[in-house]
Design a protein around this motif. Structure first.
Motif, PDB file in Angstrom:
ATOM      1  N   GLU A 245      -9.527  -4.083 -18.675  1.00 12.15           N
ATOM      2  CA  GLU A 245      -9.331  -2.643 -17.970  1.00 12.15           C
ATOM      3  C   GLU A 245     -10.372  -1.790 -18.686  1.00 12.15           C
ATOM      4  O   GLU A 245     -10.485  -1.598 -19.705  1.00 12.15           O
ATOM      5  CB  GLU A 245      -8.098  -2.178 -18.263  1.00 12.15           C
ATOM      6  N   ILE A 246     -10.889  -0.867 -17.626  1.00 11.17           N
ATOM      7  CA  ILE A 246     -11.994  -0.103 -18.005  1.00 11.17           C
ATOM      8  C   ILE A 246     -11.354   1.352 -17.958  1.00 11.17           C
ATOM      9  O   ILE A 246     -10.684   1.804 -17.208  1.00 11.17           O
ATOM     10  CB  ILE A 246     -13.094   0.177 -17.083  1.00 11.17           C
ATOM     11  N   GLU A 247     -11.411   2.220 -19.115  1.00 14.74           N
ATOM     12  CA  GLU A 247     -11.291   3.401 -18.964  1.00 14.74           C
ATOM     13  C   GLU A 247     -12.000   4.496 -18.752  1.00 14.74           C
ATOM     14  O   GLU A 247     -13.296   4.497 -19.226  1.00 14.74           O
ATOM     15  CB  GLU A 247     -10.519   4.005 -20.412  1.00 14.74           C
ATOM     16  N   PHE A 248     -11.723   5.379 -17.805  1.00 18.01           N
ATOM     17  CA  PHE A 248     -12.944   6.220 -17.342  1.00 18.01           C
ATOM     18  C   PHE A 248     -12.474   7.869 -17.894  1.00 18.01           C
ATOM     19  O   PHE A 248     -11.156   8.248 -17.889  1.00 18.01           O
ATOM     20  CB  PHE A 248     -12.978   6.298 -15.792  1.00 18.01           C
ATOM     21  N   ASP A 249     -13.330   8.754 -18.141  1.00 22.68           N
ATOM     22  CA  ASP A 249     -12.935   9.866 -18.481  1.00 22.68           C
ATOM     23  C   ASP A 249     -12.731  10.753 -17.007  1.00 22.68           C
ATOM     24  O   ASP A 249     -12.267  11.972 -17.298  1.00 22.68           O
ATOM     25  CB  ASP A 249     -14.232  10.743 -19.191  1.00 22.68           C
TER      26      ASP A 249
ATOM     27  N   SER B 138      -3.700  -4.221  -3.563  1.00 24.73           N
ATOM     28  CA  SER B 138      -3.046  -2.963  -2.985  1.00 24.73           C
ATOM     29  C   SER B 138      -1.912  -2.443  -3.506  1.00 24.73           C
ATOM     30  O   SER B 138      -1.553  -1.324  -3.578  1.00 24.73           O
ATOM     31  CB  SER B 138      -2.991  -3.139  -1.609  1.00 24.73           C
ATOM     32  N   GLU B 139      -0.883  -3.235  -4.207  1.00 19.81           N
ATOM     33  CA  GLU B 139       0.425  -3.062  -4.794  1.00 19.81           C
ATOM     34  C   GLU B 139       0.150  -2.424  -5.795  1.00 19.81           C
ATOM     35  O   GLU B 139       0.774  -1.391  -6.155  1.00 19.81           O
ATOM     36  CB  GLU B 139       0.947  -4.418  -5.341  1.00 19.81           C
ATOM     37  N   THR B 140      -0.939  -2.718  -6.803  1.00 19.05           N
ATOM     38  CA  THR B 140      -1.003  -1.801  -7.961  1.00 19.05           C
ATOM     39  C   THR B 140      -2.202  -1.291  -8.135  1.00 19.05           C
ATOM     40  O   THR B 140      -2.657  -0.441  -9.116  1.00 19.05           O
ATOM     41  CB  THR B 140      -1.289  -2.891  -9.294  1.00 19.05           C
ATOM     42  N   LYS B 141      -2.931  -0.855  -6.964  1.00 17.55           N
ATOM     43  CA  LYS B 141      -4.158  -0.190  -6.844  1.00 17.55           C
ATOM     44  C   LYS B 141      -5.138  -0.481  -7.817  1.00 17.55           C
ATOM     45  O   LYS B 141      -5.532   0.325  -8.580  1.00 17.55           O
ATOM     46  CB  LYS B 141      -3.891   1.217  -6.777  1.00 17.55           C
TER      47      LYS B 141
ATOM     48  N   GLU C 114       1.501   8.588  -9.089  1.00 19.01           N
ATOM     49  CA  GLU C 114       0.518   8.788  -8.296  1.00 19.01           C
ATOM     50  C   GLU C 114      -0.366   7.270  -7.945  1.00 19.01           C
ATOM     51  O   GLU C 114      -1.160   7.090  -7.479  1.00 19.01           O
ATOM     52  CB  GLU C 114      -0.415   9.652  -8.587  1.00 19.01           C
ATOM     53  N   ARG C 115       0.116   6.342  -8.831  1.00 17.83           N
ATOM     54  CA  ARG C 115      -0.370   5.047  -9.138  1.00 17.83           C
ATOM     55  C   ARG C 115      -2.090   5.008  -9.109  1.00 17.83           C
ATOM     56  O   ARG C 115      -2.700   4.964  -8.232  1.00 17.83           O
ATOM     57  CB  ARG C 115      -0.042   4.256  -7.998  1.00 17.83           C
ATOM     58  N   GLU C 116      -2.425   5.727 -10.247  1.00 14.01           N
ATOM     59  CA  GLU C 116      -3.994   5.618 -10.313  1.00 14.01           C
ATOM     60  C   GLU C 116      -4.625   4.568 -10.086  1.00 14.01           C
ATOM     61  O   GLU C 116      -3.986   3.574 -10.416  1.00 14.01           O
ATOM     62  CB  GLU C 116      -4.163   6.319 -11.767  1.00 14.01           C
TER      63      GLU C 116
ATOM     64  N   ILE D 148     -11.441   7.319  -7.781  1.00  9.59           N
ATOM     65  CA  ILE D 148     -10.676   7.736  -6.562  1.00  9.59           C
ATOM     66  C   ILE D 148     -10.976   6.893  -5.263  1.00  9.59           C
ATOM     67  O   ILE D 148     -11.745   6.214  -5.244  1.00  9.59           O
ATOM     68  CB  ILE D 148     -11.399   9.262  -6.270  1.00  9.59           C
ATOM     69  N   ILE D 149     -10.163   7.366  -4.295  1.00 13.14           N
ATOM     70  CA  ILE D 149     -10.113   6.542  -2.906  1.00 13.14           C
ATOM     71  C   ILE D 149     -10.768   7.562  -1.937  1.00 13.14           C
ATOM     72  O   ILE D 149      -9.989   8.636  -1.694  1.00 13.14           O
ATOM     73  CB  ILE D 149      -8.991   5.700  -2.695  1.00 13.14           C
ATOM     74  N   LYS D 150     -11.860   7.155  -1.345  1.00 11.79           N
ATOM     75  CA  LYS D 150     -12.323   8.103  -0.395  1.00 11.79           C
ATOM     76  C   LYS D 150     -12.671   7.202   0.784  1.00 11.79           C
ATOM     77  O   LYS D 150     -13.553   6.290   0.758  1.00 11.79           O
ATOM     78  CB  LYS D 150     -13.677   8.923  -0.831  1.00 11.79           C
ATOM     79  N   ASP D 151     -12.152   7.410   1.877  1.00 13.08           N
ATOM     80  CA  ASP D 151     -12.378   6.807   3.054  1.00 13.08           C
ATOM     81  C   ASP D 151     -12.316   5.135   3.019  1.00 13.08           C
ATOM     82  O   ASP D 151     -12.818   4.576   3.508  1.00 13.08           O
ATOM     83  CB  ASP D 151     -13.890   7.229   3.597  1.00 13.08           C
ATOM     84  N   SER D 152     -11.181   5.183   2.394  1.00 15.50           N
ATOM     85  CA  SER D 152     -10.620   3.571   1.884  1.00 15.50           C
ATOM     86  C   SER D 152     -11.596   2.848   1.064  1.00 15.50           C
ATOM     87  O   SER D 152     -11.437   1.612   0.992  1.00 15.50           O
ATOM     88  CB  SER D 152     -10.452   2.861   3.329  1.00 15.50           C
ATOM     89  N   ARG D 153     -12.378   3.622   0.314  1.00  4.37           N
ATOM     90  CA  ARG D 153     -13.261   2.995  -0.670  1.00  4.37           C
ATOM     91  C   ARG D 153     -13.228   3.679  -1.901  1.00  4.37           C
ATOM     92  O   ARG D 153     -12.852   4.943  -2.190  1.00  4.37           O
ATOM     93  CB  ARG D 153     -14.908   3.179  -0.326  1.00  4.37           C
ATOM     94  N   THR D 154     -13.146   2.732  -2.913  1.00  5.12           N
ATOM     95  CA  THR D 154     -12.777   3.041  -4.295  1.00  5.12           C
ATOM     96  C   THR D 154     -14.180   3.730  -5.017  1.00  5.12           C
ATOM     97  O   THR D 154     -15.177   2.909  -5.063  1.00  5.12           O
ATOM     98  CB  THR D 154     -12.286   2.290  -5.195  1.00  5.12           C
TER      99      THR D 154
END
Length: 162
Positions: A58-62, A153-156, A47-49, A66-72
């Motif tokens: 890198e920040i770890e989230f619980d 975009s390659e690694t999201k 899924e390439r989170e 997500i990507i919604k309407d092309s926005r993170t």
């Protein structure tokens, strides 16, 4: 030899161009739930989170971004805390207030406008609640706080520099 998730991803030869996985992984485990570890690893690979880095850390989230309407969108509390803010949540108005020294940020669920020290900013996608977590648009917030924001975009991966 025990590998963390990043090393396993490297070992299996993930081909980003074609989305293929090649190679073999052999798991040895003792008194751990290997099924969950394997599911999480494969989920991340397939899924390439979305990843978020602030000053290359890198920040770890619980709750995963997500990507919604092309926005993170990222979990509000964690990103504010990474920026050094104290966070307050008003459940009645569904408003978050984050404070750091003389800076104050206010965002409200479903509202495309937010304020930083009284100045109004707009975001394409409003803050929302997913899995009991408040998610906010990371680029709009970061830029309002005068950070540089990039997207790989390659690694999201969201790249934020303070």
């Amino acid at each position: 030899v025990w590998y963390n998730g990043a090393e396993i991803e490297r070992q299996i030869g993930f081909n980003r161009s074609f989305g293929n996985i090649s190679g073999e992984i052999h798991f040895r485990y003792k008194m751990i739930n290997a099924n969950n570890a394997v599911k999480q690893l494969l989920s991340r690979v397939y899924e390439r989170e979305v990843r978020v880095l602030i000053n290359n850390a890198e920040i770890e989230f619980d709750q995963p971004p997500i990507i919604k309407d092309s926005r993170t969108l990222v979990p509000m509390r964690k990103i504010f805390e990474e920026f050094g803010f104290d966070v307050e949540w008003n459940d009645e108005t569904k408003t978050v207030t984050a404070k750091k020294n003389a800076e104050t940020v206010k965002m409200q669920i479903g509202n495309n406008s937010f304020t930083v020290n009284g100045s109004t900013f707009n975001c394409d996608v409003p803050p929302c609640i997913i899995n009991s977590r408040t998610l906010i648009p990371v680029r709009a917030l970061s830029e309002a706080l005068n950070c540089n924001v990039g997207w790989d975009s390659e690694t999201k991966t969201v790249l934020i520099t303070q």
